[in-house]
Design an enzyme around this catalytic site. Sequence first.
Site, mmCIF file in Angstrom:
data_model
loop_
_atom_site.group_PDB
_atom_site.id
_atom_site.type_symbol
_atom_site.label_atom_id
_atom_site.label_comp_id
_atom_site.label_asym_id
_atom_site.label_seq_id
_atom_site.Cartn_x
_atom_site.Cartn_y
_atom_site.Cartn_z
ATOM 1 N N LYS A 7 0.837 -1.202 0.000
ATOM 2 C CA LYS A 7 0.000 0.000 0.000
ATOM 3 C C LYS A 7 0.874 1.255 0.000
ATOM 4 C CE LYS A 7 -4.053 -2.095 2.029
ATOM 5 N NZ LYS A 7 -3.652 -3.375 2.674
ATOM 6 N N ARG A 63 -22.015 24.315 17.792
ATOM 7 C CA ARG A 63 -21.160 24.926 18.807
ATOM 8 C C ARG A 63 -21.950 25.990 19.562
ATOM 9 N NH1 ARG A 63 -16.589 22.344 19.715
ATOM 10 N NH2 ARG A 63 -15.640 24.291 20.393
ATOM 11 N N SER A 93 -13.202 24.317 27.009
ATOM 12 C CA SER A 93 -12.794 25.202 25.914
ATOM 13 C C SER A 93 -13.112 26.669 26.228
ATOM 14 C CB SER A 93 -13.482 24.775 24.618
ATOM 15 O OG SER A 93 -14.855 24.558 24.854
ATOM 16 N N ARG A 114 -12.748 28.230 29.148
ATOM 17 C CA ARG A 114 -11.630 28.805 29.899
ATOM 18 C C ARG A 114 -10.390 28.937 29.021
ATOM 19 N NH1 ARG A 114 -7.904 26.807 34.316
ATOM 20 N NH2 ARG A 114 -7.224 28.733 35.343
ATOM 21 N N ARG A 115 -10.268 28.087 28.011
ATOM 22 C CA ARG A 115 -9.151 28.208 27.077
ATOM 23 C C ARG A 115 -9.366 29.342 26.085
ATOM 24 N NH1 ARG A 115 -9.967 22.809 26.424
ATOM 25 N NH2 ARG A 115 -10.067 22.979 24.152
ATOM 26 N N ASP A 151 -19.644 22.201 24.678
ATOM 27 C CA ASP A 151 -20.562 22.058 25.810
ATOM 28 C C ASP A 151 -20.123 23.049 26.881
ATOM 29 O OD1 ASP A 151 -18.261 21.060 26.898
ATOM 30 O OD2 ASP A 151 -19.092 19.151 27.526
ATOM 31 N N ASP A 195 -18.682 23.304 30.766
ATOM 32 C CA ASP A 195 -18.049 22.508 31.824
ATOM 33 C C ASP A 195 -17.879 23.364 33.075
ATOM 34 O OD1 ASP A 195 -17.337 20.175 30.036
ATOM 35 O OD2 ASP A 195 -16.219 21.762 29.018
ATOM 36 N N ASN A 228 -3.738 17.446 28.583
ATOM 37 C CA ASN A 228 -3.746 16.617 29.798
ATOM 38 C C ASN A 228 -2.910 15.360 29.617
ATOM 39 O OD1 ASN A 228 -5.435 18.461 30.937
ATOM 40 N ND2 ASN A 228 -7.282 17.191 30.848
HETATM 41 N N1 DCP Z 1 -10.988 15.644 29.377
HETATM 42 C C1 DCP Z 1 -9.885 14.810 29.301
HETATM 43 N N2 DCP Z 1 -9.964 13.632 28.624
HETATM 44 C C2 DCP Z 1 -11.108 13.272 28.005
HETATM 45 C C3 DCP Z 1 -12.241 14.097 28.072
HETATM 46 C C4 DCP Z 1 -12.135 15.283 28.778
HETATM 47 O O1 DCP Z 1 -8.832 15.131 29.856
HETATM 48 N N3 DCP Z 1 -11.162 12.120 27.325
HETATM 49 C C5 DCP Z 1 -10.859 16.919 30.081
HETATM 50 C C6 DCP Z 1 -10.131 17.915 29.196
HETATM 51 C C7 DCP Z 1 -11.248 18.674 28.557
HETATM 52 C C8 DCP Z 1 -12.245 18.750 29.698
HETATM 53 O O2 DCP Z 1 -12.137 17.483 30.351
HETATM 54 O O3 DCP Z 1 -10.834 19.966 28.133
HETATM 55 C C9 DCP Z 1 -13.657 19.009 29.233
HETATM 56 O O4 DCP Z 1 -14.051 18.032 28.300
HETATM 57 P P1 DCP Z 1 -14.876 18.420 27.011
HETATM 58 O O5 DCP Z 1 -15.185 17.140 26.307
HETATM 59 O O6 DCP Z 1 -16.026 19.281 27.384
HETATM 60 O O7 DCP Z 1 -13.813 19.185 26.085
HETATM 61 P P2 DCP Z 1 -13.532 20.733 25.834
HETATM 62 O O8 DCP Z 1 -14.341 21.590 26.742
HETATM 63 O O9 DCP Z 1 -12.063 20.895 25.879
HETATM 64 O O10 DCP Z 1 -13.987 20.980 24.321
HETATM 65 P P3 DCP Z 1 -15.480 21.226 23.787
HETATM 66 O O11 DCP Z 1 -15.544 22.642 23.324
HETATM 67 O O12 DCP Z 1 -15.624 20.264 22.649
HETATM 68 O O13 DCP Z 1 -16.420 20.935 24.895
HETATM 69 MG MG MG Z 2 -16.353 21.321 26.980
HETATM 70 MN MN MN Z 3 -17.667 18.581 28.763
#
Ligand code: DCP
Ligand code: MG
Ligand code: MN
Length: 340
Positions: free
Chosen positions: A72, A148, A179, A181-182, A189, A191, A279
Amino acid sequence: MSSQTAKKNTEVNRDIIEKLQAMGELYAKTNDKWRAYSYQKAITTIRRCTHRIDSYEEIIKLPGIGESLAKKIWEIIDTGSFEKLDDFQSSEYMKVLDLFGNVWGCGPNIAKQWYDQGFRTLDDLRTKAKLSHNQQVGLKYYHEFLERIPRDEVTEIEAMVKQHAFPLVPGLTIQTCGSYRRGKATCGDVDILITHVDGISHEGLLVPLTDSLKKCGFLTDDLILSDKYDDDGGSHVKYFGVCLLPGENRKHRRLDIIVIPHDEYACALLYFTGSALFNRSMRSLAHKYNMYLSQHRLNTGVIRKNNSKINMGTPLYTPTEESIFKYLNLPYRPPEERDH
Ligand code: DCP
Ligand code: MG
Ligand code: MN
């Protein structure tokens, strides 16, 4: 690894790596873990090649690449295309797996099971599949959950939670993470992390809080309510559900609430702010220092054998996120810089 070499290496065989990556991801989506893994291994091997690969003999000699995968890779080099990838990408099978995989809480495993049972559309799922409660909720709000959430609306949702929480327990610390706070402009969603500085007043908050939010019609559906201790001895209680702000033209949104004891605040804040990718790299860095970073705490002096912890070590004092970075010898990174 010097970033310069890494860049040069991926550039020279970039087209190969990109196609293998796409194929590996499709295999992961179909839950074909074994193939996904062998593609990942091949990508790692090819990334290490400093020159352009240009013969079949050379590929077959690379460690961990068998005959079928080598053919491949040669096809990609020789013809510039990868027929199997094209077929796979445009197949009904992949389209259905994508469709089903977007039902909230459904992994590739469930999506594949539904496909194998003969279901092809969301309507098939609605009328013929045997769905868990969470899957029914995920399906009910299928399209809304894919949208979103604008940042301002997240702020409104946070305000609603605060409005119901503060009368129950004055002095709570309520922080929206993820996201939001980032610093993202839109979020998947909401959190929300809750604690109390006195170390005890957070206890027993979650049920009255969610009850209060249900009574006014803000929470419309429950997904997960858990107040169990996890295997790490942590006491995070969490609520995953669906909310709807009052007013015209509102959409159902996913809301996660975590309530934690104050001595775990910094580790929980770090975890819940993410990103998930960030993380993972923090955790693997902790691993290197014989530490263990979880959403509850940072332990030092951890003893691992064959990747399982035979001594959990002792928790470090982590009053702030900064302190966690410091223990890991990292310069502090503000939330906006934690996407990777
Ligand atoms: N988290 C993690 N590992 C995972 C899921 C979540 O460490 N498998 C932690 C990091 C994420 C936080 O929890 O930032 C919140 O999870 P979300 O799924 O809500 O992800 P985000 O808020 O970062 O992105 P989104 O805008 O899609 O909600
Ligand atoms: Mg989130
Ligand atoms: Mn979440």
